[in-house]
Design a protein around this motif. Structure first.
Motif, PDB file in Angstrom:
ATOM      1  N   THR A 212       0.933  -1.178   0.025  1.00  0.00           N
ATOM      2  CA  THR A 212      -0.040   0.074   0.045  1.00  0.00           C
ATOM      3  C   THR A 212       0.887   1.223  -0.034  1.00  0.00           C
ATOM      4  N   ARG A 213       0.423   2.092  -0.731  1.00  0.00           N
ATOM      5  CA  ARG A 213       1.255   3.340  -0.875  1.00  0.00           C
ATOM      6  C   ARG A 213       0.627   4.346   0.213  1.00  0.00           C
ATOM      7  N   VAL A 214       1.533   5.187   1.044  1.00  0.00           N
ATOM      8  CA  VAL A 214       1.035   5.669   2.285  1.00  0.00           C
ATOM      9  C   VAL A 214       1.899   7.079   2.068  1.00  0.00           C
ATOM     10  N   VAL A 215       1.235   8.235   2.780  1.00  0.00           N
ATOM     11  CA  VAL A 215       2.029   9.403   2.915  1.00  0.00           C
ATOM     12  C   VAL A 215       2.693   9.208   4.271  1.00  0.00           C
ATOM     13  N   LYS A 216       4.052   9.760   4.301  1.00  0.00           N
ATOM     14  CA  LYS A 216       4.871   9.622   5.230  1.00  0.00           C
ATOM     15  C   LYS A 216       4.753  10.982   6.096  1.00  0.00           C
ATOM     16  N   ALA A 224       3.721   6.589   9.088  1.00  0.00           N
ATOM     17  CA  ALA A 224       2.890   7.254   8.195  1.00  0.00           C
ATOM     18  C   ALA A 224       1.741   7.955   8.497  1.00  0.00           C
ATOM     19  N   LYS A 225       0.972   8.827   7.935  1.00  0.00           N
ATOM     20  CA  LYS A 225      -0.207   9.221   8.211  1.00  0.00           C
ATOM     21  C   LYS A 225      -1.385   8.412   8.420  1.00  0.00           C
ATOM     22  N   GLY A 226      -2.237   8.474   9.196  1.00  0.00           N
ATOM     23  CA  GLY A 226      -3.463   7.669   9.253  1.00  0.00           C
ATOM     24  C   GLY A 226      -3.108   6.369  10.069  1.00  0.00           C
ATOM     25  N   ARG A 227      -4.412   5.722  10.413  1.00  0.00           N
ATOM     26  CA  ARG A 227      -4.345   4.603  11.466  1.00  0.00           C
ATOM     27  C   ARG A 227      -4.392   3.524  10.709  1.00  0.00           C
TER      28      ARG A 227
END
Length: 249
Positions: A212-216, A224-227
């Motif tokens: 999964t691509r995530v925003v760091k 990474a941002k988010g839970r």
């Protein structure tokens, strides 16, 4: 020479500058808002089409790539622009596969930042010093990659992805103090200590994998941002379909 590049390099002036050198290019173009206006002038038998990017004749390949993993399935559309105009010499599917392999450069970035540097930043605080450090890192990376490649030249049973960069790096570090066996008299061994270590510690053959691509976060290397973010990578199957141009565009 064929220059490969990401979509941020898809610009009329850049295309003209590359084309003026005599080199060819295969560069991903943007889709949707901000995409180049590339109306088809001729449709080719492999589904690609000819167009003009400013004053540069290009061939446009649009492909739909579906990535299926045990966790998810996602489909994206990609547009590739190239000066290789003949489908007989460079079929559309072959160019799509080539561009997918180009993404292995991300592995090189990982090996430079996480393995050679160990996650550390460059030491110099001057532009000239940073340039010197970058040349040193790139030289070391190229030397180790060459040693890994040379070690498998006569081993057709070994896939390129089975050689370990970390093993080559550790083997080269061991040679810094003794410097024994690097060059024996006048006979140069292409494999040497580094290659022997690589061949003794081969990796298992692996197919494509996806995550999964995530925003760091800006202040963290890993978070990474988010839970509840899934950080795993999964075996992936890729299905590529060349799209034919819409005659209305």
């Amino acid at each position: 020479m064929l220059l490969l590049g990401d979509r941020n390099f898809a610009a009329y002036k850049f295309f003209a500058a590359v084309n003026a050198t005599g080199a060819g290019f295969l560069i991903r173009g943007k889709t949707g808002h901000g995409a180049m206006k590339l109306p088809a002038t001729a449709t080719l038998r492999d589904g690609s089409y000819l167009a003009s990017a400013g004053e540069v004749p290009v061939r446009v390949i649009e492909a739909e790539v579906t990535i299926t993993t045990p966790a998810s399935t996602r489909t994206n559309t990609y547009r590739l622009l190239t000066t290789l105009l003949g489908p007989g010499v460079a079929p559309a599917r072959a160019l799509v596969d080539l561009y997918q392999r180009w993404w292995a450069i991300e592995t090189a970035y990982c090996e430079l930042k996480s393995m050679i540097l160990g996650g550390r930043v460059l030491r110099s605080r001057r532009p000239s010093g940073i340039e010197q450090e970058m040349w040193a890192l790139l030289t070391l990376y190229q030397v180790l990659s060459t040693a890994m490649s040379d070690s498998t030249l006569t081993r057709t049973d070994i896939a390129a992805g089975q050689t370990s960069f970390s093993v080559a790096l550790l083997a080269s570090s061991d040679q810094l103090v003794p410097t024994a066996g690097t060059i024996a008299f006048t006979t140069i061994d292409l494999v040497g200590k580094i290659g022997a270590a690589v061949l003794a510690n081969l990796l298992p053959v692996q197919g494509p994998r996806a995550g999964t691509r995530v925003v760091k976060r800006a202040i963290s290397k890993n978070r990474a941002k988010g839970r509840d973010i899934d950080r795993k990578t999964y075996p992936a199957e890729l299905d590529t379909r060349i799209l034919t141009p819409d005659p209305r565009t």
